[in-house]
Write a protein that holds these residues in place. Structure first.
Motif, PDB file in Angstrom:
ATOM      1  N   ARG A  10      21.296  -3.558 -69.827  1.00 40.33           N
ATOM      2  CA  ARG A  10      22.091  -5.712 -69.029  1.00 40.33           C
ATOM      3  C   ARG A  10      21.539  -6.279 -69.575  1.00 40.33           C
ATOM      4  N   ARG A  11      22.251  -7.894 -69.995  1.00 39.89           N
ATOM      5  CA  ARG A  11      21.682  -8.781 -70.426  1.00 39.89           C
ATOM      6  C   ARG A  11      22.213  -9.756 -69.292  1.00 39.89           C
ATOM      7  N   SER A  12      22.102 -11.038 -69.351  1.00 42.15           N
ATOM      8  CA  SER A  12      23.241 -12.813 -68.987  1.00 42.15           C
ATOM      9  C   SER A  12      24.081 -12.329 -69.998  1.00 42.15           C
ATOM     10  N   ARG A  14      27.189 -15.717 -71.064  1.00 42.72           N
ATOM     11  CA  ARG A  14      27.518 -16.477 -70.416  1.00 42.72           C
ATOM     12  C   ARG A  14      28.434 -17.377 -71.730  1.00 42.72           C
ATOM     13  N   TYR A  96      30.023 -21.123 -66.472  1.00 44.92           N
ATOM     14  CA  TYR A  96      29.842 -21.699 -68.135  1.00 44.92           C
ATOM     15  C   TYR A  96      31.276 -21.122 -68.792  1.00 44.92           C
ATOM     16  N   CYS A 136      26.590 -12.888 -64.777  1.00 50.35           N
ATOM     17  CA  CYS A 136      24.773 -13.486 -65.009  1.00 50.35           C
ATOM     18  C   CYS A 136      24.857 -14.203 -63.606  1.00 50.35           C
ATOM     19  N   TRP A 137      23.595 -13.736 -63.372  1.00 55.50           N
ATOM     20  CA  TRP A 137      23.231 -14.339 -61.317  1.00 55.50           C
ATOM     21  C   TRP A 137      23.374 -16.121 -61.990  1.00 55.50           C
ATOM     22  N   ILE A 138      23.887 -16.743 -60.754  1.00 58.53           N
ATOM     23  CA  ILE A 138      23.683 -18.115 -60.951  1.00 58.53           C
ATOM     24  C   ILE A 138      23.293 -18.354 -59.310  1.00 58.53           C
ATOM     25  N   ASN A 139      22.747 -19.153 -59.633  1.00 61.58           N
ATOM     26  CA  ASN A 139      21.920 -19.193 -58.206  1.00 61.58           C
ATOM     27  C   ASN A 139      22.091 -21.044 -58.124  1.00 61.58           C
ATOM     28  N   GLN A 140      23.118 -21.384 -58.055  1.00 61.44           N
ATOM     29  CA  GLN A 140      23.259 -22.924 -58.435  1.00 61.44           C
ATOM     30  C   GLN A 140      23.783 -23.187 -56.697  1.00 61.44           C
ATOM     31  N   LEU A 184      15.396  -8.170 -74.055  1.00 58.54           N
ATOM     32  CA  LEU A 184      14.681  -9.085 -74.187  1.00 58.54           C
ATOM     33  C   LEU A 184      13.384  -8.190 -74.434  1.00 58.54           C
ATOM     34  N   ARG A 186       9.469  -7.063 -72.828  1.00 59.72           N
ATOM     35  CA  ARG A 186       8.744  -7.877 -71.431  1.00 59.72           C
ATOM     36  C   ARG A 186       7.633  -7.847 -71.919  1.00 59.72           C
TER      37      ARG A 186
HETATM   38  C1  LIG Z   1      17.238 -15.063 -58.747  1.00 60.12           C
HETATM   39  C2  LIG Z   1      18.015 -15.138 -60.172  1.00 60.12           C
HETATM   40  C3  LIG Z   1      18.533 -16.550 -60.580  1.00 60.12           C
HETATM   41  C4  LIG Z   1      18.873 -16.675 -61.990  1.00 60.12           C
HETATM   42  N1  LIG Z   1      19.840 -17.977 -61.851  1.00 60.12           N
HETATM   43  C5  LIG Z   1      20.595 -18.600 -62.671  1.00 60.12           C
HETATM   44  C6  LIG Z   1      21.389 -19.717 -62.960  1.00 60.12           C
HETATM   45  O1  LIG Z   1      21.798 -20.296 -61.773  1.00 60.12           O
HETATM   46  N2  LIG Z   1      21.835 -19.943 -64.135  1.00 60.12           N
HETATM   47  C7  LIG Z   1      21.628 -18.671 -65.158  1.00 60.12           C
HETATM   48  O2  LIG Z   1      22.549 -19.536 -66.437  1.00 60.12           O
HETATM   49  N3  LIG Z   1      21.207 -17.543 -65.331  1.00 60.12           N
HETATM   50  C8  LIG Z   1      20.385 -17.248 -64.323  1.00 60.12           C
HETATM   51  N4  LIG Z   1      19.531 -16.118 -64.193  1.00 60.12           N
HETATM   52  C9  LIG Z   1      19.847 -15.217 -65.320  1.00 60.12           C
HETATM   53  C10 LIG Z   1      17.915 -15.476 -66.232  1.00 60.12           C
HETATM   54  O3  LIG Z   1      18.233 -16.458 -67.215  1.00 60.12           O
HETATM   55  C11 LIG Z   1      18.245 -14.653 -66.832  1.00 60.12           C
HETATM   56  O4  LIG Z   1      18.465 -13.306 -65.979  1.00 60.12           O
HETATM   57  C12 LIG Z   1      16.954 -14.006 -67.552  1.00 60.12           C
HETATM   58  O5  LIG Z   1      16.737 -15.335 -68.113  1.00 60.12           O
HETATM   59  C13 LIG Z   1      16.339 -13.223 -68.388  1.00 60.12           C
HETATM   60  O6  LIG Z   1      17.699 -12.648 -69.135  1.00 60.12           O
HETATM   61  P1  LIG Z   1      19.208 -11.324 -68.964  1.00 60.12           P
HETATM   62  O7  LIG Z   1      19.342 -11.548 -67.976  1.00 60.12           O
HETATM   63  O8  LIG Z   1      19.312 -11.781 -70.288  1.00 60.12           O
HETATM   64  O9  LIG Z   1      17.944 -10.598 -69.381  1.00 60.12           O
HETATM   65  C14 LIG Z   1      18.847 -15.819 -62.330  1.00 60.12           C
HETATM   66  C15 LIG Z   1      18.697 -14.679 -63.293  1.00 60.12           C
HETATM   67  C16 LIG Z   1      17.841 -14.377 -61.802  1.00 60.12           C
HETATM   68  C17 LIG Z   1      17.612 -13.015 -61.254  1.00 60.12           C
END
Ligand SMILES: Cc1cc2nc3c(=O)[nH]c(=O)nc-3n(C[C@H](O)[C@H](O)[C@H](O)COP(=O)(O)O)c2cc1C
Length: 195
Positions: A10-12, A14, A96, A136-140, A184, A186
């Motif tokens: 799993r990766r984010s 965008r 995004y 992708c988690w977006i926390n805004q 990525l 660790r």
């Molecule tokens: C609690 C949390 C908040 C995050 N908030 C954002 C965000 O607001 N915008 C964003 O682009 N990515 C966000 N991310 C994604 C992280 O940047 C990402 O998981 C991290 O860089 C590792 O990359 P990967 O998910 O590709 O393994 C968030 C991840 C977590 C767990």
């Protein structure tokens, strides 16, 4: 895809195609979120699934506007500081261009609100990967949970008055067809064995 493989790859994502995933795929992802564990089996995570383009762009504008009104203090958390600075300089990116945004909320004052929602969000991200969707988690919105403009907008969209916004997830077909899957390295997350 096998469960461990879906977790480890799993990766984010965008970058997305401008196309909403089928309802069947969306429902599978949401179901994975709803089947996450919860403290005392409270099952109180609320999933607000936004697929309406106008709602998403209005939300993007409001979030940008509200961050740009905020000031950075010495103790402002780095992610919030980055969002404020980006919004003030016109560089702010919210979702995004993803076609789907799932906002998670939970009961205000419930001690496991964040933990339960995080389980749900992670389940959805793993399910998305298994289904070749990007997420992708977006926390805004979590950072703006106390912001009146954002709260009022989200209440119009189904957030209950007594709920807190715990997080969010963007979702869609990845621009390249399948999600990025190279993990990525660790370097953190230490492990202590007590044998
Ligand atoms: C609690 C949390 C908040 C995050 N908030 C954002 C965000 O607001 N915008 C964003 O682009 N990515 C966000 N991310 C994604 C992280 O940047 C990402 O998981 C991290 O860089 C590792 O990359 P990967 O998910 O590709 O393994 C968030 C991840 C977590 C767990």
């Amino acid at each position: 895809m096998e469960a461990l493989e879906a977790i480890l790859t799993r990766r984010s994502t965008r970058r997305f195609k401008n196309k909403i995933p089928t309802r069947e795929l969306l429902e599978k992802v949401i179901e994975a979120g709803r089947y996450a564990p919860s403290g005392s089996n409270s099952q109180s995570t609320h999933f607000i699934v936004i697929t309406d383009e106008d709602t998403l762009s209005t939300l993007e504008e409001l979030v940008k506007q509200e961050f740009s009104k905020m000031e950075v203090a010495e103790d402002t958390y780095v992610s919030i500081k980055n969002s404020i600075n980006a919004a003030k300089s016109g560089q702010y990116v919210f979702h995004y261009g993803a076609p789907v945004f799932i906002v998670t909320a939970n009961r205000r004052g419930y001690g496991n609100a964040m933990a339960d929602s995080a389980c749900a969000l992670e389940n959805m991200m793993i399910a998305a990967n298994a289904l070749d969707l990007g997420s992708c988690w977006i926390n805004q919105l979590h950072w703006l949970d106390e912001n009146e403009t954002i709260r009022n907008f989200m209440i119009e969209k189904g957030l209950a008055e007594d709920e807190t916004i715990t997080g969010g997830l963007i979702l869609g077909y990845p621009e390249k067809g399948v999600p990025e899957r190279n993990p990525l390295e660790r370097k953190g997350n230490p492990v202590t064995w007590v044998d």
